[in-house]
Design an enzyme around this catalytic site. Structure first.
Site: not given
Ligand SMILES: *Cc1c(COP(=O)(O)O)cnc(C)c1O
Length: 466
Positions: A111-113
């Site tokens: 999810f860090k993208d």
């Protein structure tokens, strides 16, 4: 919009400066002075918008002083077009009223993208305007490093140096960092552990003279406000997809540094009907212990099957403590200075308020594996270990079965094959097509001793304008 520090002493800043700063000068974290608030009617009018357009609606109030609307729209279109699913954050149903939101369709499968793809573009935009160059320095135990490198690889005004502990990150995670080609990308494998890497980064932010006073360091970890901001959007997206804002939603969030779940708390404050937020931790359960017994106390780090949640303290929790203390920066400063020395508690009525806002659960490795196996056997759907912790906590903490419960799916299972194997399943999670050749790509990294002057010397020599 102005941003203020949670410790009450550093000067208020505008969005551009907050973007380029790490910690505030008083050691605090920046938060918006006030939040935008959207009416149900306005939120309802966003139904059916493409993700990038919804992102514009939710985030523009935070950046409007710094970026013209059209430029921001364009940036968001570019950011979310690199995701491999048309819906960007698709929902998968596990059971009646139970869902996983897949936040791992970006370039590095976590999810860090969502935040770091945007952060790279924001940095380059603001630096171009200012004719300035920054050096990003960050430490990673895995996911943050690869997402930051992917986010910044095309930035013209940024050199990025990511420190990882040599031989202590998984092969998939290392290769996701070291196979990205680019003159401005530098991977350093430190002969030490993650804490050593983090200490060097902290020390370097504290004294940046090794860069010759020509440039400044910028932060990519979740102390950077822009990362939190980008994560608010998908709470709105999930709600709108399932009948919000005319019904409320529950979310369960696999949590380490309290960034992702803090974004959910903000979505609620901005007007989104959310009736339950579940903090899901692994054995590194400082947050669950605080929520259960009003004691905030560091324990030893435990290595678990969900390494991206292996933390001793949760840096973004400070942002919640600020609100719990009526935004009294002096009180937060005292509390956190004491917390560095030993266990602390907060006044009972403040703690009770926190318990109204959040439920919590801690899930051990065995239960994580059991959950991966159960869900696979029920649905032929493979959870990564972090998401499995979210699903387990959701099932344990659920208050109302009429309310959709959405677990944030924080990583793709192929990033963590060990946990899948340990759960006893014979199925092997496959990397998506765009990464299928990861193990053949050429790697590039430099191994350095566990020594801050050696690392700083390397950075001083290799950043572009040096
Ligand atoms: C970073 C990460 C988390 C924890 O997120 P926080 O915002 O630090 O709470 C959970 N799962 C995965 C896969 C991650 O990469």
């Amino acid at each position: 919009m102005r941003y203020i520090s949670t410790r009450g002493e550093a000067p208020a800043l505008g969005f551009e400066d907050v973007l380029l700063t790490g910690l505030a000068t008083d050691g605090g974290l920046y938060v918006p002075e006030s939040l935008p608030h959207f009416s149900l009617e306005e939120i309802r009018s966003w139904r059916g918008l493409p993700y990038a357009e919804l992102a514009y609606k939710v985030m523009y109030p935070f950046v409007e002083d710094a970026i013209p609307a059209d430029d921001f729209r364009k940036m968001l279109d570019e950011t979310y077009s690199v995701f491999s699913h048309q819906a960007v954050a698709p929902l998968v149903q596990l059971d009646t009223n139970e869902w996983v939101m897949e936040l791992f369709r970006g370039p590095t499968l976590a999810f860090k993208d969502f935040a770091l793809q945007l952060l790279g573009r924001l940095l380059d935009y603001v630096l171009e305007k200012r004719n300035q160059h920054v050096v990003i320095m960050g430490a990673t135990s895995g996911d943050t490093g690869s997402a930051a490198i992917e986010g910044c690889r095309r930035c013209e005004h940024v050199d990025i140096f990511i420190l990882h502990p040599h031989q202590r990150v998984s092969e998939v995670q290392r290769r996701q960092m070291t196979t990205v080609q680019g003159d401005n990308i530098h991977n350093i494998a430190v002969k030490g552990n993650f804490d050593d890497c983090q200490r060097m980064v902290k020390e370097s932010f504290g004294n940046q003279s090794f860069l010759g006073g020509k440039t400044q360091l910028a932060a990519v970890n979740s102390i950077n406000w822009a990362r939190i901001m980008a994560q608010i959007v998908y709470y709105f997206q999930a709600s709108l997809a399932l009948g919000g804002p005319d019904r409320s939603m529950a979310f369960s969030v696999p949590t380490g540094n309290f960034g992702d779940i803090f974004a959910g708390y903000l979505a609620k404050k901005m007007g989104l009907p959310i009736s339950q937020l579940v903090i899901a931790t692994n054995r590194n359960d400082i947050l669950h212990r605080f929520m259960s017994g009003n004691k905030y106390e560091q324990h030893q780090l435990e290595h678990t099957l969900s390494p991206s949640m292996d933390i001793m303290v949760s840096s973004n929790f400070e942002r919640l403590l600020f609100d719990l203390h009526g935004r009294d920066g002096a009180a937060v400063k005292t509390l956190l200075e004491n917390a560095a020395k030993g266990p602390v508690s907060i006044e009972d009525y403040r703690w009770k308020h926190a318990r109204k806002l959040f439920d919590s659960d801690a899930v051990d490795d065995k239960t994580t594996c059991d959950t991966i196996r159960d869900v696979y056997e029920q649905n032929e759907y493979l959870l990564d270990p972090h998401t499995a912790i979210g699903v387990r906590a959701a099932r344990n903490c659920r208050r109302d079965s009429a309310v959709p419960m959405i677990t944030l799916g924080t990583a793709h299972p192929a990033k963590f094959p060990d946990a899948i194997a340990e759960s006893g399943l014979s199925v092997k999670p496959q990397l998506p097509a765009h990464m299928a050749d990861l193990f053949e790509r050429e790697e590039r990294y430099t191994v350095l001793d566990n020594n801050v002057s050696e690392v700083q010397g390397f950075i001083a020599k290799h950043w572009k304008n040096a």
